[in-house]
Design a protein around this motif. Structure first.
Motif, PDB file in Angstrom:
ATOM      1  N   GLY A 178      12.251 -26.059  -9.018  1.00  0.00           N
ATOM      2  CA  GLY A 178      11.684 -26.105 -10.345  1.00  0.00           C
ATOM      3  C   GLY A 178      10.340 -26.799 -10.470  1.00  0.00           C
ATOM      4  N   LYS A 179       9.926 -27.593  -9.477  1.00  0.00           N
ATOM      5  CA  LYS A 179       8.627 -28.256  -9.562  1.00  0.00           C
ATOM      6  C   LYS A 179       7.520 -27.215  -9.430  1.00  0.00           C
ATOM      7  CE  LYS A 179      10.005 -32.766  -7.897  1.00  0.00           C
ATOM      8  NZ  LYS A 179       9.716 -33.866  -6.986  1.00  0.00           N
ATOM      9  N   THR A 180       6.392 -27.479 -10.058  1.00  0.00           N
ATOM     10  CA  THR A 180       5.285 -26.533 -10.043  1.00  0.00           C
ATOM     11  C   THR A 180       4.605 -26.517  -8.685  1.00  0.00           C
ATOM     12  OG1 THR A 180       4.928 -26.929 -12.392  1.00  0.00           O
ATOM     13  CG2 THR A 180       3.139 -25.879 -11.188  1.00  0.00           C
ATOM     14  N   THR A 181       4.388 -25.310  -8.146  1.00  0.00           N
ATOM     15  CA  THR A 181       3.698 -25.145  -6.869  1.00  0.00           C
ATOM     16  C   THR A 181       2.192 -25.065  -7.109  1.00  0.00           C
ATOM     17  OG1 THR A 181       3.791 -22.739  -6.994  1.00  0.00           O
ATOM     18  CG2 THR A 181       5.667 -23.844  -5.935  1.00  0.00           C
ATOM     19  N   ALA A 182       1.418 -25.017  -6.034  1.00  0.00           N
ATOM     20  CA  ALA A 182      -0.042 -24.923  -6.137  1.00  0.00           C
ATOM     21  C   ALA A 182      -0.478 -23.651  -6.859  1.00  0.00           C
ATOM     22  CB  ALA A 182      -0.671 -24.980  -4.751  1.00  0.00           C
ATOM     23  N   SER A 183       0.347 -22.618  -6.833  1.00  0.00           N
ATOM     24  CA  SER A 183       0.014 -21.358  -7.504  1.00  0.00           C
ATOM     25  C   SER A 183       0.312 -21.403  -9.003  1.00  0.00           C
ATOM     26  CB  SER A 183       0.788 -20.203  -6.874  1.00  0.00           C
ATOM     27  OG  SER A 183       2.179 -20.352  -7.135  1.00  0.00           O
ATOM     28  N   GLY A 184       0.971 -22.461  -9.446  1.00  0.00           N
ATOM     29  CA  GLY A 184       1.353 -22.575 -10.851  1.00  0.00           C
ATOM     30  C   GLY A 184       2.771 -22.095 -11.125  1.00  0.00           C
ATOM     31  N   GLN A 185       3.397 -21.462 -10.132  1.00  0.00           N
ATOM     32  CA  GLN A 185       4.772 -20.992 -10.290  1.00  0.00           C
ATOM     33  C   GLN A 185       5.745 -22.134 -10.036  1.00  0.00           C
ATOM     34  OE1 GLN A 185       4.766 -18.217  -7.035  1.00  0.00           O
ATOM     35  NE2 GLN A 185       4.188 -16.491  -8.334  1.00  0.00           N
ATOM     36  N   ASN A 244      11.123 -22.054  -6.337  1.00  0.00           N
ATOM     37  CA  ASN A 244      12.457 -21.459  -6.374  1.00  0.00           C
ATOM     38  C   ASN A 244      12.946 -21.367  -4.944  1.00  0.00           C
ATOM     39  OD1 ASN A 244      14.749 -19.891  -6.519  1.00  0.00           O
ATOM     40  ND2 ASN A 244      13.821 -18.257  -7.720  1.00  0.00           N
ATOM     41  N   GLU A 245      13.926 -22.182  -4.594  1.00  0.00           N
ATOM     42  CA  GLU A 245      14.424 -22.204  -3.218  1.00  0.00           C
ATOM     43  C   GLU A 245      15.078 -20.888  -2.804  1.00  0.00           C
ATOM     44  OE1 GLU A 245      18.739 -24.372  -4.028  1.00  0.00           O
ATOM     45  OE2 GLU A 245      17.091 -25.543  -3.203  1.00  0.00           O
ATOM     46  N   ASP A 246      15.420 -20.040  -3.773  1.00  0.00           N
ATOM     47  CA  ASP A 246      16.048 -18.758  -3.465  1.00  0.00           C
ATOM     48  C   ASP A 246      15.047 -17.614  -3.321  1.00  0.00           C
ATOM     49  OD1 ASP A 246      18.654 -19.852  -3.516  1.00  0.00           O
ATOM     50  OD2 ASP A 246      18.626 -19.785  -5.694  1.00  0.00           O
ATOM     51  N   ALA A 247      13.756 -17.893  -3.516  1.00  0.00           N
ATOM     52  CA  ALA A 247      12.711 -16.871  -3.377  1.00  0.00           C
ATOM     53  C   ALA A 247      12.174 -16.875  -1.950  1.00  0.00           C
ATOM     54  CB  ALA A 247      11.582 -17.154  -4.364  1.00  0.00           C
ATOM     55  N   MET A 248      11.590 -15.754  -1.553  1.00  0.00           N
ATOM     56  CA  MET A 248      10.992 -15.645  -0.218  1.00  0.00           C
ATOM     57  C   MET A 248       9.532 -16.107  -0.294  1.00  0.00           C
ATOM     58  SD  MET A 248      13.223 -14.743   1.861  1.00  0.00           S
ATOM     59  CE  MET A 248      14.807 -13.971   1.974  1.00  0.00           C
ATOM     60  N   THR A 249       9.351 -17.421  -0.260  1.00  0.00           N
ATOM     61  CA  THR A 249       8.022 -18.012  -0.409  1.00  0.00           C
ATOM     62  C   THR A 249       7.792 -19.051   0.673  1.00  0.00           C
ATOM     63  OG1 THR A 249       8.862 -19.689  -1.929  1.00  0.00           O
ATOM     64  CG2 THR A 249       7.987 -17.664  -2.910  1.00  0.00           C
ATOM     65  N   CYS A 250       6.515 -19.507   0.737  1.00  0.00           N
ATOM     66  CA  CYS A 250       6.173 -20.526   1.721  1.00  0.00           C
ATOM     67  C   CYS A 250       4.972 -21.332   1.260  1.00  0.00           C
ATOM     68  CB  CYS A 250       5.882 -19.900   3.075  1.00  0.00           C
ATOM     69  SG  CYS A 250       4.331 -18.980   3.139  1.00  0.00           S
ATOM     70  N   ALA A 251       4.749 -22.430   1.959  1.00  0.00           N
ATOM     71  CA  ALA A 251       3.553 -23.240   1.772  1.00  0.00           C
ATOM     72  C   ALA A 251       2.724 -23.133   3.049  1.00  0.00           C
ATOM     73  CB  ALA A 251       3.936 -24.698   1.525  1.00  0.00           C
ATOM     74  N   HIS A 252       1.419 -22.963   2.883  1.00  0.00           N
ATOM     75  CA  HIS A 252       0.488 -22.898   4.007  1.00  0.00           C
ATOM     76  C   HIS A 252      -0.785 -23.619   3.606  1.00  0.00           C
ATOM     77  CE1 HIS A 252      -2.165 -21.299   7.119  1.00  0.00           C
ATOM     78  NE2 HIS A 252      -1.068 -21.019   7.788  1.00  0.00           N
ATOM     79  N   ARG A 253      -1.405 -24.324   4.543  1.00  0.00           N
ATOM     80  CA  ARG A 253      -2.580 -25.134   4.227  1.00  0.00           C
ATOM     81  C   ARG A 253      -3.813 -24.331   3.835  1.00  0.00           C
ATOM     82  NH1 ARG A 253      -0.558 -27.647   8.508  1.00  0.00           N
ATOM     83  NH2 ARG A 253       0.280 -29.715   8.177  1.00  0.00           N
ATOM     84  N   SER A 254      -4.065 -23.199   4.499  1.00  0.00           N
ATOM     85  CA  SER A 254      -5.361 -22.549   4.328  1.00  0.00           C
ATOM     86  C   SER A 254      -5.330 -21.087   3.898  1.00  0.00           C
ATOM     87  CB  SER A 254      -6.166 -22.657   5.630  1.00  0.00           C
ATOM     88  OG  SER A 254      -5.468 -22.022   6.688  1.00  0.00           O
ATOM     89  N   LEU A 255      -4.264 -20.365   4.123  1.00  0.00           N
ATOM     90  CA  LEU A 255      -4.236 -18.957   3.722  1.00  0.00           C
ATOM     91  C   LEU A 255      -4.243 -18.852   2.199  1.00  0.00           C
ATOM     92  CD1 LEU A 255      -1.730 -17.514   6.318  1.00  0.00           C
ATOM     93  CD2 LEU A 255      -4.189 -17.097   6.180  1.00  0.00           C
TER      94      LEU A 255
END
Length: 100
Positions: A2-9, A12-23
């Motif tokens: 539920g915390k806001t990501t860098a993208s503003g979304q 969601n631990e159930d979504a297929m997402t990731c964090a990357h430094r530069s991409l």
């Protein structure tokens, strides 16, 4: 969760997402677990990971799909599939029809 990501979304631990430094945020990546060769496609929606010795931080769902025994560190291969611009073009029905 539920915390806001860098993208503003919200994260969601159930979504297929990731964090990357530069991409670029919104990029699609294929991540392959080098131990069992399972792979998953994830969208970059956050910055990180915090430890400098890691190249990517996966959501729980992505890590589970890759068969990580626990939340932890594993050797992976990361491939860029599409940038945000390319993803946006895929969302345009006219661009798909024009390419056929």
């Amino acid at each position: 969760q539920g915390k806001t990501t860098a993208s503003g979304q919200p994260y969601n631990e159930d979504a297929m997402t990731c964090a990357h430094r530069s991409l670029p945020l919104g990029s699609l990546l294929r991540v392959t677990n080098l131990r069992n060769h399972k792979s998953v496609v994830v969208r970059v929606n956050d910055r990180g990971p915090v430890p400098n010795d890691r190249i990517i931080d996966l959501s729980r769902a992505a890590a589970d799909t890759l068969g990580f025994a626990q939340r932890g560190v594993a050797p992976v291969k990361v491939e860029l599939l599409a940038t945000p611009t390319e993803v946006a073009q895929l969302d345009q029905p006219d661009s798909i029809a024009a390419s056929r």
